[in-house]
Design a protein around this motif. Structure first.
Motif, short mmCIF file in Angstrom:
data_model
loop_
_atom_site.label_atom_id
_atom_site.label_comp_id
_atom_site.label_asym_id
_atom_site.label_seq_id
_atom_site.Cartn_x
_atom_site.Cartn_y
_atom_site.Cartn_z
N ARG B 267 0.82 -1.21 0.00
CA ARG B 267 0.00 0.00 0.00
C ARG B 267 0.86 1.26 0.00
O ARG B 267 1.76 1.39 0.82
CB ARG B 267 -0.90 -0.02 1.24
N GLN B 269 0.97 5.48 0.26
CA GLN B 269 0.37 6.77 0.57
C GLN B 269 1.50 7.77 0.73
O GLN B 269 2.60 7.38 1.12
CB GLN B 269 -0.46 6.69 1.87
N PHE B 270 1.22 9.02 0.51
CA PHE B 270 2.26 10.06 0.61
C PHE B 270 3.48 9.69 -0.25
O PHE B 270 4.62 9.96 0.11
CB PHE B 270 2.70 10.27 2.07
N ILE B 274 3.47 2.35 2.89
CA ILE B 274 3.17 2.72 4.28
C ILE B 274 4.04 1.95 5.28
O ILE B 274 4.25 2.41 6.39
CB ILE B 274 1.66 2.55 4.63
N PHE B 277 6.80 3.85 7.12
CA PHE B 277 6.55 4.83 8.19
C PHE B 277 6.89 4.21 9.54
O PHE B 277 6.40 3.14 9.91
CB PHE B 277 5.09 5.29 8.18
N GLN B 336 -6.60 -1.88 11.92
CA GLN B 336 -6.17 -0.49 11.88
C GLN B 336 -5.19 -0.22 10.75
O GLN B 336 -5.30 0.76 10.02
CB GLN B 336 -5.55 -0.10 13.23
N MET B 337 -4.24 -1.11 10.58
CA MET B 337 -3.19 -0.87 9.58
C MET B 337 -3.69 -1.07 8.15
O MET B 337 -3.01 -0.68 7.20
CB MET B 337 -1.97 -1.75 9.86
N GLY B 339 -6.43 0.37 7.27
CA GLY B 339 -7.21 1.56 6.96
C GLY B 339 -8.65 1.20 6.64
O GLY B 339 -9.20 0.21 7.16
N GLY B 340 -9.26 1.96 5.76
CA GLY B 340 -10.69 1.81 5.45
C GLY B 340 -11.10 0.40 5.06
O GLY B 340 -12.10 -0.12 5.56
C1 FAD Z 1 -16.63 4.08 8.38
C2 FAD Z 1 -15.94 4.92 7.37
C3 FAD Z 1 -16.63 5.92 6.72
C4 FAD Z 1 -15.98 6.74 5.75
N1 FAD Z 1 -16.71 7.70 5.12
C5 FAD Z 1 -16.12 8.44 4.15
C6 FAD Z 1 -16.87 9.40 3.40
O1 FAD Z 1 -18.07 9.59 3.63
N2 FAD Z 1 -16.24 10.09 2.42
C7 FAD Z 1 -14.92 9.91 2.14
O2 FAD Z 1 -14.40 10.56 1.26
N3 FAD Z 1 -14.16 9.01 2.82
C8 FAD Z 1 -14.73 8.26 3.83
N4 FAD Z 1 -13.97 7.30 4.52
C9 FAD Z 1 -12.56 7.11 4.15
C10 FAD Z 1 -11.56 7.55 5.24
O3 FAD Z 1 -11.38 8.94 5.26
C11 FAD Z 1 -10.24 6.82 4.93
O4 FAD Z 1 -10.47 5.44 5.16
C12 FAD Z 1 -9.09 7.28 5.80
O5 FAD Z 1 -8.68 8.58 5.42
C13 FAD Z 1 -7.88 6.36 5.70
O6 FAD Z 1 -7.49 6.14 4.38
P1 FAD Z 1 -7.32 4.68 3.80
O7 FAD Z 1 -8.48 3.88 4.17
O8 FAD Z 1 -6.94 4.79 2.38
O9 FAD Z 1 -6.08 4.09 4.63
P2 FAD Z 1 -4.56 4.36 4.31
O10 FAD Z 1 -4.29 5.80 4.19
O11 FAD Z 1 -4.10 3.49 3.24
O12 FAD Z 1 -3.90 3.89 5.70
C14 FAD Z 1 -3.54 2.54 5.99
C15 FAD Z 1 -2.76 2.56 7.29
O13 FAD Z 1 -1.56 3.32 7.12
C16 FAD Z 1 -1.49 4.34 8.11
N5 FAD Z 1 -0.79 5.49 7.54
C17 FAD Z 1 -1.07 6.11 6.39
N6 FAD Z 1 -0.23 7.15 6.23
C18 FAD Z 1 0.57 7.19 7.29
C19 FAD Z 1 1.65 8.04 7.71
N7 FAD Z 1 2.08 9.07 6.98
N8 FAD Z 1 2.25 7.79 8.89
C20 FAD Z 1 1.85 6.74 9.65
N9 FAD Z 1 0.85 5.90 9.31
C21 FAD Z 1 0.22 6.14 8.13
C22 FAD Z 1 -2.90 4.63 8.48
O14 FAD Z 1 -2.98 5.24 9.76
C23 FAD Z 1 -3.52 3.25 8.42
O15 FAD Z 1 -3.27 2.59 9.62
C24 FAD Z 1 -14.62 6.51 5.46
C25 FAD Z 1 -13.94 5.50 6.12
C26 FAD Z 1 -14.59 4.71 7.06
C27 FAD Z 1 -13.83 3.62 7.77
#
Ligand code: FAD
Ligand code: FAD
Lengths: 395, 379
Positions: B267, B269-270, B274, B277, B336-337, B339-340
């Motif tokens: 995965r 990001q940035f 990930i 990090f 948690q790791m 993410g969504g």
């Molecule tokens: C119930 C629910 C409702 C939601 N509703 C909406 C909505 O209505 N509209 C919308 O647009 N989005 C929505 N989301 C999306 C939500 O904003 C994203 O899931 C969230 O921003 C995390 O992104 P990701 O899932 O891509 O995880 P990722 O960013 O891929 O993260 C995966 C893991 O890596 C960690 N990580 C990432 N970057 C770093 C870093 N720089 N340093 C340390 N750790 C890091 C994260 O903390 C996580 O543990 C929703 C999510 C959920 C769970």
């Protein structure tokens, strides 16, 4: 299997016949024998015990007999350790030479270096200290700046080392020095052995939060070092340093189980310092903290055994990599737990009103803070696990 | 050597791993769940598992067993934790077989053990009466009647309770509510008159049931061991179960952790993976530390069953408490790791999270085992 059992009974008998009664208890710091030119025995029994063990090469049980070692295989060495522990036999010779330098010299040193140094280590004639860290280079050890310039027939060393444990009591120091300032940082480092009696070497002790001054800053001012004191190849010292760190971390992870100081086990302290109700510690929080600690220690002890068995069976796992972190973090937990169990009686610094073991508990609590820093900090350990065990990408 | 696998054990582990990955992956559990399958596991698969000898690993040869030791069974169970495979392995091969082996008469052993080993008979242990594991708090009664007994009471959280052929019921013949004395163990067919079974659908999509016993006739020969004196056998059976469950949780924890570490390496990001990090690296490394410690604990606990049964109570509580904590931590971090997507049903990580929570309650939660460990150590 049967051979090992025979070996065990022989060892048991030999220890029974040769380990003086007075050497069958934990040694207080002033009772430990560290060898070297300044070394002295706390008692005639300590001398006798040391000499008998040295005779068999059992100050360094696993080293080759050709250099005065015991020539034991890992299983036999473990049996010796177990049998010594069984009767509480003291370590006859405490030595960084045995724990750290020796294994590296045996692997990377040339024959002349082995002849010169290994036997002197086994025999406790020379005491060694470790010159790695510098004021500007701790975790990032490879950034070290102490220079060794090639002057044709010798190296000229300038710079300073810090946190050098027992530099003021040591005869020689094994150092990491920069021999190629232009190269990438890991590639310009060499491993050099320096006689501390050389002109230009000086040491200043540093006092610790535990009140002791175990370590020093060591200065090198135009120190001439013979070229034959280079171990391994020029500019290849980093790989030796890394190999040696493995030994240091292993040692530190075992420290808790072999602590030289009288620290009351937490379960014993609990019986002395805490009220019980219906056979249980009345304070639910302390009881819960104690059981957490005890379970963790049992898991760590089992993992130590596993690393032994894996080594004997030539099986590779990530277990050795996690032991320094787990062991030293648990020691900190233990020290905090003891203070909590002893309450204000665990807070005495010196003098009247506290037992010797209460005073020791506090000093060891202070020392326990150093163990997650020395030999690579806990954070650095986690970095290493992430990189080497989990192979996570590096930023 | 107890803490390193020997050649045979490694072979068994590899066989189990390959078989389960192919025949019973997490996807199979999802299908059972979505189909609201009546049995809750695949009986054909169970027969194959029995043909591989998994239900007879620990049993003596005299009863059709392989005599391969509990350590061997633990390795298979650990693998079944990786795939979350639903099967009678735990309720029948661990709990049922152990109870009969340790407590049964010669005739009972001959009657039941070969049948369990062959997969012809499945069992369930009807023990719990409240929502926390309290093996001594038994109100179900076993009272003498004629040549036999009458059984009355109700049980909950009976694993495989709705599917097993035979129920092993813990009941009280005498004594105070919380006393170890006076407990009995009886084995009776699930379809006996007066037995009513209510299947419960739980978080892990595996089998559990509530069971009522109303004026159930129990013949004298259904009692395992001596009536009123079941505690030592029951405790040993429960400890074996705890060690086996710890082995399952070890597999579950390893699998969810490995999947998570793999995700950290894929995965981005940035503009970076990930897994680079440090905030995530250190948490993952700390889990690796605990995993290594737990690995040693489970191996030791398994070998203690075979070789040092006097240490079993302490080791079983150590193993169950440690693995409860590990399974909770790893599955939380796994979600948690991710993410969504970690909170979606599509990703299988959620199945591990849910199974972990049920496994943590089976035969004692963390608090139960810490208290027991402390008491066994005298504080
Ligand atoms: C119930 C629910 C409702 C939601 N509703 C909406 C909505 O209505 N509209 C919308 O647009 N989005 C929505 N989301 C999306 C939500 O904003 C994203 O899931 C969230 O921003 C995390 O992104 P990701 O899932 O891509 O995880 P990722 O960013 O891929 O993260 C995966 C893991 O890596 C960690 N990580 C990432 N970057 C770093 C870093 N720089 N340093 C340390 N750790 C890091 C994260 O903390 C996580 O543990 C929703 C999510 C959920 C769970
Ligand atoms: C009791 C004791 C004995 C010692 N004996 C010797 C000896 O005999 N010879 C010798 O050469 N040295 C010795 N040392 C020195 C020891 O090796 C260093 O203290 C250690 O390597 C840390 O370096 P530092 O003190 O410069 O801390 P720093 O490296 O400055 O670290 C400060 C903090 O930053 C954190 N940090 C640093 N880098 C990272 C990173 N990449 N990621 C996350 N966190 C990071 C550290 O974990 C720490 O918490 C000893 C130390 C102690 C405590």
């Amino acid at each position: 299997m049967e051979q090992l059992e025979t070996f065990r009974s022989e060892v048991r008998q030999w220890l029974e016949d040769n380990c003086p009664q007075s050497q069958r208890s934990l040694a207080a710091p002033e009772e430990q024998y560290w060898g070297g030119r300044q070394g002295s025995f706390a008692s005639e029994d300590a001398r006798l015990w040391f000499e008998r063990m040295r005779e068999r090469g059992w100050t360094a049980p696993e080293w080759p007999t050709a250099y005065g070692g015991g020539g034991l295989n890992p299983q036999q060495a473990r049996i010796l350790k177990e049998e010594m522990k069984r009767i509480n036999a003291r370590t006859p010779l405490y030595s960084l030479g045995i724990w750290m330098l020796g294994p590296a010299l045996l692997e990377y040193g040339n024959e002349a270096q082995k002849q010169q140094h290994i036997r002197a280590i086994v025999n406790g004639e020379i005491r060694w200290c470790q010159g790695y860290s510098e004021p500007g280079s701790g975790s990032d050890l490879a950034s070290l700046q102490t220079r060794a310039e090639d002057m044709g027939d010798h190296y000229l060393v300038n710079g300073s080392k810090i946190w050098t444990t027992s530099a003021d009591k040591s005869d020689w120091i094994f150092c990491l020095v920069r021999t190629d300032p232009a190269a990438k940082k890991q590639e310009g480092i060499s491993f050099l052995l320096i006689d501390m009696a050389s002109p230009g070497v000086s040491v200043t002790p540093i006092e610790l939060i535990s009140g002791e001054s175990e370590f020093c800053q060591t200065f090198f001012d135009n120190v001439k070092v013979p070229k034959e004191n280079l171990v391994g190849e020029l500019n290849k010292g980093w790989s030796i340093a890394k190999a040696l760190l493995v030994h240091e971390r292993k040692l530190m992870s075992e420290m808790g189980s072999d602590s030289p100081r009288e620290q009351v086990p937490p379960t014993v302290a609990a019986r002395e310092y805490l009220p019980f109700e219906d056979g249980k510690i009345a304070d639910a929080q302390l009881r819960s903290d104690l059981v957490d600690y005890e379970m963790q220690m049992q898991a760590i002890a089992l993992t130590h055994f596993r690393t032994f068995e894996e080594r004997a069976a030539k099986v590779h796992s990530a277990a050795p990599l996690v032991m320094k972190y787990a062991g030293t973090e648990a020691e900190k937990v233990k020290s905090e737990l003891l203070l909590a169990i002893m309450g204000s009686r665990g807070l005495g610094w010196e003098g009247e009103g506290f037992s010797a073991s209460e005073l020791d508990t506090l000093r060891l609590w202070a020392m326990s803070k150093a163990m997650t820093i020395a030999g690579g900090t806990s954070e650095v350990q986690l970095n290493v696990i992430a990189k080497n065990a989990l192979q996570l990408p590096q930023s | 050597m107890a803490l390193v696998l020997n050649e045979e054990q490694r072979l068994l582990q590899d066989t189990a791993r390959d078989f389960l990955a192919e025949r019973a992956p997490v996807e199979a559990l999802r299908k059972l769940r979505d189909a609201r399958d009546d049995t809750g596991y695949d009986p054909a698969l169970w027969r194959e598992m029995c043909e591989l000898g998994w239900a007879s690993i620990t049993l003596p040869e005299a009863y059709g067993g392989l005599e391969f030791g509990f350590a061997g069974l633990g390795l298979v169970i650990e693998q079944s934790g990786r795939t979350l495979t639903a099967s009678p392995l735990f309720a029948s091969a661990v709990l049922g077989a152990s109870a009969i082996l340790l407590g049964g008469s010669e005739q009972q052993k001959e009657q039941w053990l070969p049948a369990i080993a062959a997969g012809e008979v499945t069992t369930a242990l009807a023990l719990e009466e409240s929502h926390h594991h309290r093996p001594q708090q038994i109100d179900t009664t076993l009272t003498p009647a004629g040549d036999g007994y009458t059984l009355n009471g109700s049980k909950c959280f009976v694993l495989d309770g709705h599917s097993a052929d035979q129920l092993l019921v813990v009941a009280r013949s005498s004594g105070e509510r919380d006393s170890r004395d006076g407990l009995s163990l009886v084995l009776l067919p699930r379809d006996s008159a007066g037995v009513s079974v209510q299947r419960t659908i739980m978080a892990d999509s595996r089998n559990a049931a509530n069971i009522r016993f109303e004026q159930v006739n129990v013949p004298a020969e259904a009692v395992i061991g001596e009536a009123g004196a079941a505690w030592p056998v029951l405790e040993a059976v429960l400890d074996r179960g705890r060690v086996a469950m710890a082995a399952e949780m070890l597999g579950l924890a390893k699998e969810s952790f490995e999947r998570t570490v793999a995700y950290l390496k894929e995965r981005k990001q940035f503009g970076a993976l990930i897994g680079s990090f440090q905030a995530l690296q250190h948490r993952a490394a700390q889990i690796q530390v605990e995993l290594e410690l737990c690995q040693s604990v489970v191996l030791q606990a398994l070998s203690v069953v075979d070789e040092q049964p006097e240490q079993l109570p302490l080791m079983a509580s150590l193993a169950k408490a440690k693995l409860n904590e590990l399974a909770k931590r790893v599955t939380n971090e796994a979600v948690q790791m991710h993410g969504g997507i970690g909170v979606t049903d599509e990703l299988e990580i959620g199945f591990f999270l849910k199974r972990a929570r049920v496994a943590m309650q089976i035969l004692g939660d963390t608090g139960f085992h810490k208290d027991r460990y402390a008491s066994l150590c005298g504080y």
